[in-house]
Structures are given as structure tokens and as C-alpha cells.
Enzyme design. Structure first.
Site, PDB file in Angstrom:
ATOM      1  N   ASP A   1       0.630  -1.273  -0.096  1.00 49.15           N
ATOM      2  CA  ASP A   1       0.097  -0.021  -0.063  1.00 49.15           C
ATOM      3  C   ASP A   1       1.075   1.286   0.035  1.00 49.15           C
ATOM      4  O   ASP A   1       2.013   1.322   0.457  1.00 49.15           O
ATOM      5  CB  ASP A   1      -0.913  -0.129   1.245  1.00 49.15           C
ATOM      6  CG  ASP A   1      -2.038   0.887   1.121  1.00 49.15           C
ATOM      7  OD1 ASP A   1      -2.208   1.600   0.097  1.00 49.15           O
ATOM      8  OD2 ASP A   1      -2.708   1.321   2.170  1.00 49.15           O
TER       9      ASP A   1
ATOM     10  N   ASN B   1     -11.060  -2.465  -5.029  1.00 52.64           N
ATOM     11  CA  ASN B   1     -10.525  -1.371  -5.887  1.00 52.64           C
ATOM     12  C   ASN B   1     -10.946  -1.297  -7.126  1.00 52.64           C
ATOM     13  O   ASN B   1     -10.694  -0.274  -7.939  1.00 52.64           O
ATOM     14  CB  ASN B   1      -9.076  -1.885  -6.142  1.00 52.64           C
ATOM     15  CG  ASN B   1      -7.932  -2.019  -4.877  1.00 52.64           C
ATOM     16  OD1 ASN B   1      -7.110  -2.876  -4.966  1.00 52.64           O
ATOM     17  ND2 ASN B   1      -8.188  -0.989  -4.019  1.00 52.64           N
TER      18      ASN B   1
HETATM   19  C1  IPE Z   1      -5.530  -2.696  -0.248  1.00 53.03           C
HETATM   20  O1  IPE Z   1      -5.171  -1.441  -0.205  1.00 53.03           O
HETATM   21  C2  IPE Z   1      -5.642  -3.446  -1.214  1.00 53.03           C
HETATM   22  C3  IPE Z   1      -4.150  -3.613  -2.068  1.00 53.03           C
HETATM   23  C4  IPE Z   1      -2.784  -3.364  -1.686  1.00 53.03           C
HETATM   24  C5  IPE Z   1      -4.314  -4.407  -3.161  1.00 53.03           C
HETATM   25  P1  IPE Z   1      -6.227  -0.283  -0.433  1.00 53.03           P
HETATM   26  O2  IPE Z   1      -5.442   1.019  -0.605  1.00 53.03           O
HETATM   27  O3  IPE Z   1      -7.019  -0.643  -1.553  1.00 53.03           O
HETATM   28  O4  IPE Z   1      -6.812  -0.290   1.209  1.00 53.03           O
HETATM   29  P2  IPE Z   1      -7.879   0.766   1.840  1.00 53.03           P
HETATM   30  O5  IPE Z   1      -8.781   1.260   0.834  1.00 53.03           O
HETATM   31  O6  IPE Z   1      -6.816   1.781   2.315  1.00 53.03           O
HETATM   32  O7  IPE Z   1      -8.352  -0.039   2.944  1.00 53.03           O
HETATM   33  C1  IPE Z   2      -1.635   0.287  -3.426  1.00 57.19           C
HETATM   34  O1  IPE Z   2      -1.243   1.705  -3.428  1.00 57.19           O
HETATM   35  C2  IPE Z   2      -1.817  -0.491  -4.894  1.00 57.19           C
HETATM   36  C3  IPE Z   2      -3.135  -0.775  -4.792  1.00 57.19           C
HETATM   37  C4  IPE Z   2      -4.197  -0.873  -3.905  1.00 57.19           C
HETATM   38  C5  IPE Z   2      -3.479  -1.298  -6.164  1.00 57.19           C
HETATM   39  P1  IPE Z   2      -2.464   2.855  -3.499  1.00 57.19           P
HETATM   40  O2  IPE Z   2      -3.067   3.158  -4.749  1.00 57.19           O
HETATM   41  O3  IPE Z   2      -3.658   2.230  -2.526  1.00 57.19           O
HETATM   42  O4  IPE Z   2      -1.868   3.784  -2.621  1.00 57.19           O
HETATM   43  P2  IPE Z   2      -2.523   4.876  -1.622  1.00 57.19           P
HETATM   44  O5  IPE Z   2      -3.012   4.151  -0.426  1.00 57.19           O
HETATM   45  O6  IPE Z   2      -3.654   5.619  -2.340  1.00 57.19           O
HETATM   46  O7  IPE Z   2      -1.350   6.009  -1.343  1.00 57.19           O
HETATM   47 MG    MG Z   3      -4.095   2.505  -0.552  1.00 65.87          MG
END
Ligand code: IPE
Ligand code: IPE
Ligand code: MG
Length: 257
Positions: free
Chosen positions: A34, A82
Site C-alpha cells: 500500500d 479496488n
Molecule cells: C489494499 O489497499 C489493497 C491492495 C493493496 C491491493 P487499499 O489502498 O485498497 O486499501 P484501503 O482502501 O486503504 O483500505
Molecule cells: C496500493 O497503493 C496499490 C493498490 C491498492 C492497487 P494505493 O494505490 O492504495 O496507494 P495509496 O494508498 O492511495 O497511497
Molecule cells: Mg491504498
């Protein structure tokens, strides 16, 4: 200027492999990758550049896990939630994962890694992407080294729904439903539970990752954003895990203390 991550609580300094106790290595480590979007935003870049920068983090983590003798590594690449993201970002992530598999499958194969996917193969995942996934699985099917599970279009609740559906379809009587029966219908029934779940970027939640399997996992959170994560950060998480006292609801073994 001091690294921003180092200024925040929860930052753990990288650790060398030699500092870990080989006799207490987790067999299965799972990682919520993340913080890509925030990494990019801090640099004034589009969020998608953060996803692209996550590739190096992923590969360094994979090789770091292989070198440490970790048998199973599971990474959360795309969640069932997502899909709520803007359509351009979703499209980017689909294409990115497809290209990543094409670029990296040969090196993964060369290092005896077996690739598999956990998640739903539903209509929203482009056929092209499913094809690349199948190719990577087929190529590495007989490898005997680390198992790299990519949680893609994965949700812990969806996995349990799918398991319950399969159980009901099997005609099992209610009296025969137990934990073993449910486990045998998870996406990979042979996968051991992760002893350790790591989440980057300072978010303190599991976001629907491995709900069943992580019931007794040790959780380690780090403020490092995923694109900055390297094997030393993985080893730092393992070092913290090795300090933990796992009780599983029982009491400490007095001989261990
Ligand atoms: C969790 O991260 C899913 C992945 C890393 C693929 P998110 O960024 O989607 O989670 P939330 O929305 O902060 O809980
Ligand atoms: C994790 O990084 C990747 C996926 C969830 C696919 P994010 O895209 O959630 O990055 P932040 O949390 O918005 O910084
Ligand atoms: Mg995220």
C-alpha cells in the site's frame, strides 16, 4: 532533508538478513502493498507512476524472501474493492499487472518460483490479463521453490462466499460443516496460514486480505510507502515477528520463557 518516513512513528529501520534467526523464519509472509498513490503524489506525479514504481519493490521483496528461505509469499495486488477507483486507474492497474507478468515471468521461473493467483476470475478482469496469468501459472507450475501468490481481484469475504458456495454445491450436510471443510474450499487449500502479515504506508487495517488465513497472524505495520519498500524492510518485519510471543489463545510455555 530527513527522509519523511523516518520522521514518522512506526518507521522501522532496514535489517540485514544475517541478523535474522534462521530457525524462526516464517514459512508464509503476506504483504499488503500500500501507499503507491501517496508516493507519487508527494513527488507531484500521477498516482499511476506510484504503481509503476512498485514493481521494483515487489521484485526486491520477492528475491529477499527467496534468499531468506521463505516458502510462501503472498502479495495483495488488487482487491475486490479496488474496482471503486477511477476507471483510468483500474485500467492502468490491469495493464500494469499484465505487463509485469510478461516482463518478470522468466526470471521468476529461472529462480524456481511457482506463481499462482488468489481471487475471482470474473468478467471484470480483461481476458488478456487472465491469459497472462494462466501463462505464468503454466510456465512455473512444476517449480519447487518459493510459491508467490498474487492476490488479484481478491477479497477475503469473496473467498469465503466462494468457499460456502462450493460447499453447498457439494451437497455436504450441515452437520459435516467444520473448519476443515471450509478450509478445503479456499482458493488454495494447500497454502499454510501466513505467520506474518505486513502492511506498508502506515494504514492500520487488513482491508479484506486473507480473512480466514490471517486469523492468528502476527501483524507488522510500517510507514514505508510500498514503492520505497526493499528486502531490508521485509527483514525488519521478520525481525519484529521473531520478537513476538505467539500464544494462540493458550499460555506461554514456561520452558520457552
Ligand atoms: C489494499 O489497499 C489493497 C491492495 C493493496 C491491493 P487499499 O489502498 O485498497 O486499501 P484501503 O482502501 O486503504 O483500505
Ligand atoms: C496500493 O497503493 C496499490 C493498490 C491498492 C492497487 P494505493 O494505490 O492504495 O496507494 P495509496 O494508498 O492511495 O497511497
Ligand atoms: Mg491504498
Amino acid at each position: 532533508m530527513m527522509d519523511h518516513a523516518a520522521e514518522r512513528s512506526g518507521y522501522v529501520a532496514p535489517v540485514e538478513l544475517a541478523a535474522l534467526d534462521p530457525s524462526r523464519m516464517p514459512r508464509h509472509v503476506a504483504v499488503v502493498m500500500d501507499g503507491n498513490g501517496r508516493w507519487a503524489q508527494r513527488r507531484g506525479l500521477p498516482r499511476t507512476d506510484g504503481h509503476a514504481a512498485g514493481e521494483e519493490a515487489l521484485l526486491d521483496t520477492v528475491w529477499g524472501a527467496v534468499d531468506a528461505g521463505v516458502r510462501w509469499l503472498t502479495v495483495y495486488a488488487f482487491s475486490t474493492e479496488n474496482w471503486k477507483r477511477p476507471v483510468d486507474e483500474v485500467r492502468y492497474l490491469m495493464g500494469f499487472n499484465e505487463r509485469l507478468l510478461m516482463r518478470r515471468r522468466d526470471e521468476l521461473h529461472a529462480r524456481n518460483v511457482r506463481v499462482q493467483f488468489l481471487g475471482r476470475r470474473d468478467w471484470r478482469v480483461p481476458r488478456r490479463v487472465l491469459r497472462r496469468m494462466d501463462e505464468a501459472v503454466d510456465l512455473t507450475r512444476h517449480n519447487t521453490g518459493m510459491v508467490l501468490s498474487m492476490a488479484f481481484n481478491y477479497g477475503g469475504r469473496a473467498e469465503l462466499v466462494d468457499a460456502v458456495k462450493a460447499l453447498v454445491a457439494s451437497g455436504i450436510p450441515a452437520s459435516k460443516v467444520n473448519e476443515k471443510a471450509i478450509r478445503s474450499h479456499l482458493y488454495d487449500p494447500a497454502m499454510p496460514d501466513p505467520e506474518l502479515v505486513v502492511r506498508t504506508s502506515g494504514e492500520l487495517r487488513t482491508s479484506n486480505f486473507l480473512m480466514w488465513q490471517a486469523a492468528y497472524s502476527e501483524l507488522v505495520f510500517t510507514d514505508v510507502l510500498w514503492p520505497d519498500f526493499r528486502r531490508g524492510d521485509l527483514y525488519a518485519a521478520i525481525a519484529e515477528f521473531q520478537q513476538r510471543n505467539r500464544r494462540f489463545g493458550g499460555l506461554d510455555d514456561p520452558d520457552v520463557r
